[in-house]
Each structure stands twice: as C-alpha cells, then as structure tokens.
Design an enzyme around this catalytic site. Structure first.
Site, PDB file in Angstrom:
ATOM      1  N   LYS A 172       0.860  -1.177   0.000  1.00 21.57           N
ATOM      2  CA  LYS A 172       0.000   0.000   0.000  1.00 21.57           C
ATOM      3  C   LYS A 172       0.897   1.227   0.000  1.00 21.57           C
ATOM      4  CE  LYS A 172      -1.466   2.928   2.182  1.00 21.57           C
ATOM      5  NZ  LYS A 172      -1.356   4.433   2.016  1.00 21.57           N
ATOM      6  N   GLY A 224       5.363   4.156   9.920  1.00 25.77           N
ATOM      7  CA  GLY A 224       4.615   5.405   9.966  1.00 25.77           C
ATOM      8  C   GLY A 224       4.592   5.978  11.367  1.00 25.77           C
ATOM      9  N   ALA A 228      -0.709   6.084  14.372  1.00 22.56           N
ATOM     10  CA  ALA A 228      -1.277   5.127  13.420  1.00 22.56           C
ATOM     11  C   ALA A 228      -0.870   3.704  13.783  1.00 22.56           C
ATOM     12  CB  ALA A 228      -0.813   5.463  12.005  1.00 22.56           C
ATOM     13  N   GLY A 229       0.359   3.523  14.258  1.00 18.02           N
ATOM     14  CA  GLY A 229       0.823   2.200  14.649  1.00 18.02           C
ATOM     15  C   GLY A 229       0.036   1.624  15.809  1.00 18.02           C
ATOM     16  N   GLU A 246       7.329  -0.146  12.572  1.00 18.19           N
ATOM     17  CA  GLU A 246       8.492   0.751  12.677  1.00 18.19           C
ATOM     18  C   GLU A 246       7.926   2.158  12.742  1.00 18.19           C
ATOM     19  OE1 GLU A 246      10.899   3.347  12.233  1.00 18.19           O
ATOM     20  OE2 GLU A 246      11.193   2.794  10.127  1.00 18.19           O
ATOM     21  N   CYS A 280      12.406   9.096  10.716  1.00 16.74           N
ATOM     22  CA  CYS A 280      12.108   8.713  12.089  1.00 16.74           C
ATOM     23  C   CYS A 280      13.343   8.600  12.970  1.00 16.74           C
ATOM     24  CB  CYS A 280      11.348   7.390  12.100  1.00 16.74           C
ATOM     25  SG  CYS A 280      12.140   6.102  11.125  1.00 16.74           S
ATOM     26  N   GLU A 380       7.524  14.103  18.399  1.00 17.60           N
ATOM     27  CA  GLU A 380       8.168  14.016  17.090  1.00 17.60           C
ATOM     28  C   GLU A 380       7.619  15.108  16.178  1.00 17.60           C
ATOM     29  OE1 GLU A 380       9.520  10.515  14.084  1.00 17.60           O
ATOM     30  OE2 GLU A 380       7.377  10.576  14.542  1.00 17.60           O
TER      31      GLU A 380
END
Length: 473
Positions: A172, A224, A228-229, A246, A280, A380
C-alpha cells in the site's frame, strides 16, 4: 509528467474500479509531477483475492528457497540499474534533496543483498537431535503499508523478506509517492516473479485501514507514525494478526565533554537535518555538557546557518521543502510552540526562506536552552527543528536521553571509543551510533517503547515473515 492509468495487481496492469485519481504535486513549486489511480475497497478486495489464490494454489510459497532467491537477486540488479532514475523521481514527488535520495537509492542494492545473504543461511528446515523437524513456513498474505519519506527503502525492507519467505504481498503506497511505487511493478515482472505474488495499490488512510483489517490478511508490516501504529496494533490484536511496526522517534545525540566538537557538529548535521529531518531516526535532541555549552552552541549556529535550502533537484542544496503544506504548517506550529515554551531560538524561525514562498519550505531551526520536559523535546516534529539540551554529567545525559516515550535511534560522540560504547550500552533505544558510524543492513533495526514492535534488516528481519512448525516423529 508521469501518468499511470492502471493498478498493478498480482503482476497485471488492471483497470481500477473507479475513475478516482491521485495527483502528485511538486513540494518545491506545486507543479504537477504525475497522476495515478486511487485504489478503492473494491481494488483491495481484488488484490487480496489474487494474493490468496497465488499463495494457496501458486508455485511461489512451495518453491525452493534458492529459486525464490534467484528471482529476487535478478530484481535487485534491475532495480540497482535504475537507482538514479528512481532518486530523481522520488525527489520530484516528496521534496527530499537529490543528494539524499541518490545516496539512499544507491544503498538499496546492499539492503536487498543483506536479505539474500540471510535467506541463503536461514534455517528453512532444521532437524533436531530429538528427531523433531522445525519448518520455517510463510505467514500467508502480507499487507505492507509504507510512508512517503523514503518510499523505496520502506517498501523493499518489507516486501523483499516477505517474498523471500514465500508470502504473497500487497504494497500500500502513500498518496504522496505513488509514482515511484507503481514504477517498480514491471521490474518484478521482468525478474520473473510469478503472477499473483505482488500487488501495488496507492490509497488514502480509509482504504489502507480496510486493507490491514481485511480478514484474509495474515501479517501487517507498517512504517509510519506512532499514533497510526497504535491503532493498527489494537485492531490487529482483535484478529490475532501478526504485526511489525516501525514507528516514530525523538532520538538523542549525546556529545561527551571530550568530543571533538567540529567532528560532532558535522555528524549532527547529517544525522539531524538530512532528508529535511523528515525521517524517524533523526537525532533531534542534542545533549551538550554545561561546561562547554557556549562553545558547542557557537559551532552549531555556524553549521545550521551554512545549510543551503532550495530546489531539491539541485545537488548543491542540502535541504528541500516539506512534503506538503500540512506538514509545513505542522512544523511551523512547533517552532511557535517552542518560543511560547521559553526555549531560545538561535537560528531559523517562522519565516519562509526568501524566494521560496511558493514551496513548502521551513528554515532549518535550532533551539537552545531547552528543557527535556518541553513538548518540542518530547514530541516528534518530523521537520528541521533541533533542540539543544544542557546536561551536568554523563549520568544526567543518560537520564535525559532515556526520558522519552520513544526509543528508535541515538548517537554518542567521544574522543574515546570505549567511553562512547559504555554510554551507548546504557541508552534504551533500538540502534545507537558511536561517532557517526555507518549502520549495517545485516544488523536489526527497530525501536523500543513507542518506536515500534519487531525488527527489520538481515536474518532477524527475515524471521518476521515466517511461522514455525514443529513436526515430531
């Protein structure tokens, strides 16, 4: 301008279910870079159906590991031959500076070679002294969901080990970088990948969530944001899906008192501001001894002021624009927040660089006298905002470095390799560099705490895509 009018589903170029289009605009000047179909739920259903059929009835899952390796090795050669072409395309899509995309794309052949070495040595079938046989079998259908900041690296770090293990994969792609993703499709066909094994579907968040929650998907590999994780992990747990994540980071660079400051500052430049700080593992917290704080600040100011910002296609520019307007505004909101929190801004700020108002540009920014409890030190930002935090002694530096919800990366600079290693051992993070050492694609990469679950690269990364079966005779 690059135009795709079909989706890559199971190795075939297939007309999409709707006429919905994703437009990719240059972050530098907003010009149209290209267009591609936007995958919908109907397209995902087709991709999953094809993947399931290939896994259950095709040859790939039961093929000898050496045969799969031969196909991936051929793809790797084909992909490496187009490294610079892909670097330029990715820069036009996401604004990453061309010097960075060129270096990164040039390194991906070794990333895949590391997986190939691991696959060659992997214990696909192990006979124990007890008489038991342990088999490493493919998980099934893998949904690989990637971001826009390093799209080919993020894609290949997932789909290569997944396919080496015999899985079918649905990639995706992020809407910001759909063109480079779809452009890989024909390379896999040319390499001889059997039909059905790989699909590439660009989509937005709603359809992405539909994919990862699809009942036929067995494993999710995601890179991401931490938010969202967490959502993916929570939903996957309800279905007992295998997950590797990750996620984000707020990594610390510890400058020890004996470090060569010029060397350390040069290292911080590349580990903190490279790729527009949109990655990241960036070292966005720089921890400096109080005894030499003013001296180090002077070196940092000189370095940041010397960063060239502009058209990312110009190899002379170290920094380009943020990927889109929303990211530009987010980064600027954090700069404003840092000022409100009482941090001292010494370089950069809220003004868009002169002459670059049409693009999504943010000045490389440096805050000094930052307390680690401030939001600009804890959250972040994913943009070129670096904070300098003073510490009193080594114990204080380690405490500050570990005072974070993240644990993805880190760095230590010291005149003594032994002293640097001693400090590195005590930082709770998935990877640490000493004096700017180069990372290895054979070594695992991933994060502690909210920086993720699982590891990528090498044999450990390959092992994330197998299920173990024990046969007792």
């Amino acid at each position: 301008m690059l135009v795709f009018d079909k989706l890559f589903i199971g190795g075939e170029w297939v007309s999409p279910a709707t006429n919905r289009i994703i437009e990719v605009h240059s972050p530098h000047d907003q010009s149209l870079v290209g267009t591609a179909p936007e995958a919908t739920k109907a397209d995902i259903d087709l991709a999953v159906k094809v993947a399931k059929d290939a896994f259950e009835n095709g040859e790939w899952a039961t093929m000898a590991p050496e045969e799969r390796q031969a196909v991936i090795a051929k793809f790797n050669d084909l992909h490496a031959a187009k490294a610079q072409e892909f670097a330029e395309l990715i820069t036009s899509e996401n604004g990453s500076p061309l010097w960075f995309t060129s270096v990164l794309q040039g390194s991906l052949q070794e990333q895949t070679n590391a997986y190939l070495r691991a696959a060659k040595d992997f214990a696909w079938e192990k006979h124990l002294e007890s008489g038991s046989i342990v088999l490493a079998e493919p998980v099934g259908i893998v949904a690989a969901v990637i971001p826009w900041n390093a799209p080919h690296q993020s894609a290949l770090v997932k789909i290569i080990p997944a396919m080496l293990a015999g899985n079918s994969v649905i990639l995706k792609a992020s809407p910001e970088t759909v063109l480079d993703a779809l452009a890989m499709g024909d390379l896999f066909n040319e390499a001889g990948l059997p039909k059905g094994v790989l699909s590439i579907v660009p989509a937005h968040r709603e359809v992405s969530e539909y994919l990862v929650l699809h009942e036929a998907v067995d494993k999710i590999a995601f890179t991401g944001s931490t938010a969202a994780g967490k959502r993916i992990a929570s939903n996957a747990a309800k279905q007992m899906k295998r997950v590797s994540l990750e996620l984000g980071g707020k990594s610390a660079a510890i400058i020890l008192e004996d470090a060569d400051f010029k060397v350390a500052v040069a290292g911080v430049k590349f580990s903190s501001y490279a790729n527009n700080s949109e990655y990241c593992a960036a070292l966005t917290r720089v921890l400096v001894p109080r005894s030499r704080y003013a001296e180090f600040e002077k070196e940092m100011v000189e370095m940041v002021k010397g960063i060239t910002v502009g058209n990312p296609m110009n190899m002379e520019n170290f920094m380009g624009p943020m990927v889109h307007k929303a990211q530009q505004e987010k980064v600027k909101s954090y700069i404003k927040l840092g000022i409100e929190e009482g941090a001292r801004i010494v370089v950069g700020g809220l003004e868009t660089p002169e002459g670059l108002e049409q693009g999504n540009y943010v000045q490389p920014t440096l805050f000094a006298d930052v307390d680690n409890s401030m939001r600009i030190a804890q959250e972040e930002i994913f943009g070129p905002v670096i904070v300098m935090i003073p510490y009193t002694d080594v114990e204080d530096a380690i405490r500050i470095a570990n005072d974070s919800n993240f644990g993805l990366s880190g760095g230590v600079w010291s005149a003594s390799k032994e002293k640097g290693l001693e400090v590195a051992r005590r930082i709770r993070t998935g990877a640490v560099t000493v004096n700017g050492a180069t990372s290895s694609y054979d070594a695992p990469f991933g994060g502690y705490i909210e920086s993720g679950m699982g590891r990528e690269f090498g044999g450990i990364g390959l092992g994330a895509y197998v299920e173990y079966k024990t046969i007792n005779i």
